[in-house]
Design a protein around this motif. Structure first.
Motif, PDB file in Angstrom:
ATOM      1  N   ALA A   1      -0.973  -7.058   6.399  1.00  0.00           N
ATOM      2  CA  ALA A   1       0.184  -7.951   6.503  1.00  0.00           C
ATOM      3  C   ALA A   1      -0.078  -9.025   7.560  1.00  0.00           C
ATOM      4  O   ALA A   1      -0.739  -8.768   8.572  1.00  0.00           O
ATOM      5  CB  ALA A   1       1.438  -7.158   6.846  1.00  0.00           C
TER       6      ALA A   1
ATOM      7  N   LYS B   1      13.279 -13.350   2.064  1.00  0.00           N
ATOM      8  CA  LYS B   1      12.537 -12.700   3.145  1.00  0.00           C
ATOM      9  C   LYS B   1      13.479 -12.169   4.225  1.00  0.00           C
ATOM     10  O   LYS B   1      13.129 -11.258   4.982  1.00  0.00           O
ATOM     11  CB  LYS B   1      11.542 -13.693   3.776  1.00  0.00           C
ATOM     12  CG  LYS B   1      10.473 -14.195   2.808  1.00  0.00           C
ATOM     13  CD  LYS B   1       9.447 -13.117   2.500  1.00  0.00           C
ATOM     14  CE  LYS B   1       8.278 -13.637   1.691  1.00  0.00           C
ATOM     15  NZ  LYS B   1       8.530 -13.682   0.241  1.00  0.00           N
TER      16      LYS B   1
ATOM     17  N   TYR C   1      10.829  -9.785  -3.553  1.00  0.00           N
ATOM     18  CA  TYR C   1      10.405 -10.425  -2.314  1.00  0.00           C
ATOM     19  C   TYR C   1      10.984 -11.827  -2.144  1.00  0.00           C
ATOM     20  O   TYR C   1      10.542 -12.585  -1.287  1.00  0.00           O
ATOM     21  CB  TYR C   1       8.871 -10.517  -2.283  1.00  0.00           C
ATOM     22  CG  TYR C   1       8.155  -9.180  -2.346  1.00  0.00           C
ATOM     23  CD1 TYR C   1       7.626  -8.719  -3.546  1.00  0.00           C
ATOM     24  CD2 TYR C   1       7.999  -8.385  -1.214  1.00  0.00           C
ATOM     25  CE1 TYR C   1       6.963  -7.502  -3.617  1.00  0.00           C
ATOM     26  CE2 TYR C   1       7.335  -7.173  -1.277  1.00  0.00           C
ATOM     27  CZ  TYR C   1       6.820  -6.738  -2.480  1.00  0.00           C
ATOM     28  OH  TYR C   1       6.166  -5.529  -2.546  1.00  0.00           O
TER      29      TYR C   1
ATOM     30  N   TYR D   1      10.364  -5.307   7.303  1.00  0.00           N
ATOM     31  CA  TYR D   1       8.962  -5.437   7.712  1.00  0.00           C
ATOM     32  C   TYR D   1       8.287  -6.484   6.840  1.00  0.00           C
ATOM     33  O   TYR D   1       8.522  -6.544   5.639  1.00  0.00           O
ATOM     34  CB  TYR D   1       8.232  -4.095   7.565  1.00  0.00           C
ATOM     35  CG  TYR D   1       8.781  -2.989   8.429  1.00  0.00           C
ATOM     36  CD1 TYR D   1       9.619  -2.020   7.888  1.00  0.00           C
ATOM     37  CD2 TYR D   1       8.451  -2.906   9.781  1.00  0.00           C
ATOM     38  CE1 TYR D   1      10.124  -1.002   8.682  1.00  0.00           C
ATOM     39  CE2 TYR D   1       8.957  -1.887  10.581  1.00  0.00           C
ATOM     40  CZ  TYR D   1       9.790  -0.942  10.026  1.00  0.00           C
ATOM     41  OH  TYR D   1      10.293   0.069  10.814  1.00  0.00           O
ATOM     42  N   SER D   2       7.427  -7.293   7.441  1.00  0.00           N
ATOM     43  CA  SER D   2       6.768  -8.366   6.674  1.00  0.00           C
ATOM     44  C   SER D   2       5.898  -7.774   5.582  1.00  0.00           C
ATOM     45  O   SER D   2       5.102  -6.871   5.848  1.00  0.00           O
ATOM     46  CB  SER D   2       5.864  -9.195   7.592  1.00  0.00           C
ATOM     47  OG  SER D   2       6.580  -9.684   8.672  1.00  0.00           O
TER      48      SER D   2
ATOM     49  N   ARG E   1      -0.320  -2.172   3.677  1.00  0.00           N
ATOM     50  CA  ARG E   1       0.410  -3.242   4.353  1.00  0.00           C
ATOM     51  C   ARG E   1       0.038  -3.296   5.826  1.00  0.00           C
ATOM     52  O   ARG E   1      -0.156  -4.366   6.385  1.00  0.00           O
ATOM     53  CB  ARG E   1       1.913  -3.025   4.199  1.00  0.00           C
ATOM     54  CG  ARG E   1       2.696  -3.962   5.102  1.00  0.00           C
ATOM     55  CD  ARG E   1       4.118  -4.172   4.772  1.00  0.00           C
ATOM     56  NE  ARG E   1       4.937  -3.003   4.622  1.00  0.00           N
ATOM     57  CZ  ARG E   1       6.251  -3.090   4.369  1.00  0.00           C
ATOM     58  NH1 ARG E   1       6.801  -4.268   4.222  1.00  0.00           N
ATOM     59  NH2 ARG E   1       6.965  -1.998   4.225  1.00  0.00           N
TER      60      ARG E   1
END
Lengths: 114, 370
Positions: free
Chosen positions: B117, B224, B221, B229-230, B113
């Motif tokens: 990301a 959001k 997911y 954390y994205s 990630r």
């Protein structure tokens, strides 16, 4: 003579998921392609489960429980569709399929009562 | 007395002088280039932070949850700092004596990630710090799972891969995948039969992985706002497996970086049934471990909803009921539940949030073929 459909060869090597969005081996597609036509035409089919890596509950429930939700009676399903499995450990899927049909019927009856 | 040079000697001397002149020009050119670039070089070096991550002696979520997750959390905080700095993470495994698959998979996923990301892509690099000082079995463990294939830079010349049984384990390399991919679950369960030839229960692995995949895609997911954390774009999950020869056991682990089961339960169609368990237990609805337990009980025991859905969670743990000496451990949010037998269920609270959902299946491999 009854047609035999082996899922891993005639449908998809990795049966999984309920809907087309879940992938090509989904339960809805299997039901629509093989089970529904057999029931509509009153044609015997044998569904052979052997050889698959496994059968997630979402696939089996959608394929067989979904028949009841589409309006087919459990009696008709049992009359025209035979499910076989000779591979060791696969007999549990026969029980699961029977459960899915029975529970779907109970759900359907409960909906009509209400 | 000076001697006149012959024509040949004069040609050689001229060529020699020309070469010296060229070298002097190059030297001046390089020097001036460095002087021109040096402020940029200095700025670039200043913009790059070096982060030294020392992994603890026991790196595992079962035996050393707090210290293991501290490193993971440190990695995430640095990777997502969003201060404009590039970062080079130096992973130091020199203290490590023991690695467990669960911690390894979580850190691999977080490195993945940090590298991919949105918003921080290409800002973070990972390298192995002094791998010569790492224990050979730790190095081999990481190497066999593909840790250095794409995630972490490793400059030391690779040692030859030893036969798996010399080390006491055999691995199925890490899978990183987005969305529903049952063929990957099928390939993993096939690989298990290759690494542990007496393994007789690959169907449970396939079904558990597929239903866990389903859970990730349908719930993890979606919202959001629940994610600290994205995530990488897509419904990503990671999985790996290991056969431990001495324990005669296979471990399969799957991880996603979603919001976790406790956070996403309120959107579930069967949430009222979950709430009913809490009313029966007489505890408030804020214990993550109990939320997971209640969700699985609901999935296993309640009637299907009118569209037939809701049985997937129950299938994830079904192997614990059907196969002796097997277990399923679920870590999600701040909660953990371990299923061993029908009535042997252990619920606990984690010291730190795991940052998603991790599921571990432990399955015996009986070499007598049973």
């Amino acid at each position: 003579m009854a047609q035999t459909i082996k899922i891993v060869e005639d449908f998809h090597p990795y049966p999984a998921g309920r809907y087309p969005a879940d992938g090509e081996g989904n339960g809805t597609s299997f039901r629509e392609k093989f089970l529904v036509p057999a029931l509509k035409e009153k044609r015997e089919v044998i569904i052979d489960l052997d050889g698959a890596p496994g059968y997630p509950v979402s696939f089996l429930e959608e394929a067989f429980g979904g028949l009841v939700r589409e309006g087919f009676s459990p009696e008709a399903i049992r009359q025209w569709i035979e499910v076989v499995a000779k591979q060791p450990g696969f007999e549990r899927y026969l029980r699961h399929i029977e459960e899915h049909i029975t529970v779907a019927e109970q759900q359907s009856s409960a909906k009509h009562v209400h | 007395m000076m001697r006149r040079l012959s024509p040949e000697e004069r040609i050689k001397a001229a060529a020699h002088a020309r070469n010296r002149w060229k070298k002097e020009l190059n030297r001046r050119d390089v020097l001036h280039s460095r002087i021109r670039l040096e402020p940029t070089l200095r700025r670039r070096i200043a913009e790059t932070k070096r982060v030294h991550l020392v992994v603890p002696e026991v790196f595992g979520l079962n035996q050393n949850y707090s210290e293991s997750m501290s490193i993971v959390e440190q990695l995430k905080q640095e990777a997502f700092a969003k201060d404009g700095h590039k970062r080079i993470f130096r992973l130091d495994f020199s203290q490590v004596e023991h690695v467990e698959l669960d911690a390894f998979l979580v850190i691999s996923a977080e490195i993945d990630r940090a590298r991919n990301a949105p918003g921080i892509k290409n800002l973070n690099r990972f390298s192995a710090f002094r791998p010569r000082l790492w224990r050979p079995h730790v190095l081999a463990y990481l190497e066999q799972f593909g840790f250095f294939d794409d995630l972490v830079e490793y400059s030391l010349r690779r040692t030859k891969r030893r036969k798996a049984l010399d080390l006491g384990f055999a691995t199925v390399p890490t899978i990183a995948c987005a969305g529903m991919a049952p063929e990957r679950a099928g390939q993993l369960s096939d690989e298990l039969r290759n690494v542990a030839q007496f393994f007789r229960h690959p169907t449970f692995v396939y079904e558990g992985l597929v239903e866990a995949m389903h859970n990730t895609v349908d719930h993890a997911y979606r919202d959001k706002d629940l994610l600290k954390y994205s995530p990488v774009i897509g419904d990503w999950w990671w999985a790996a497996a290991i056969y431990l020869h001495a324990e005669s056991q296979i471990q399969v682990v799957m991880f996603d970086q979603g919001a976790g089961i406790p956070k996403t339960l309120p959107r579930w169609s069967k949430f009222e049934a979950v709430r009913g368990y809490f009313d029966g237990w007489g505890v408030p609805l804020d214990d993550d471990g109990l939320m997971i337990r209640a969700a699985i009980q609901t999935s296993r025991t309640s009637r299907s909803s009118s569209d037939g859905r809701g049985k997937g969670l129950g299938q994830i743990v079904s192997i614990a009921r059907e196969l002796d000496d097997s277990s399923v451990r679920i870590l999600s949010g701040n909660g953990q539940v371990i299923y061993r037998q029908e009535d042997d269920v252990e619920v606990s609270t984690l010291e730190k949030h795991i940052g998603g959902t991790l599921i571990e299946w432990r399955i015996p491999v009986h070499r007598n073929g049973v």
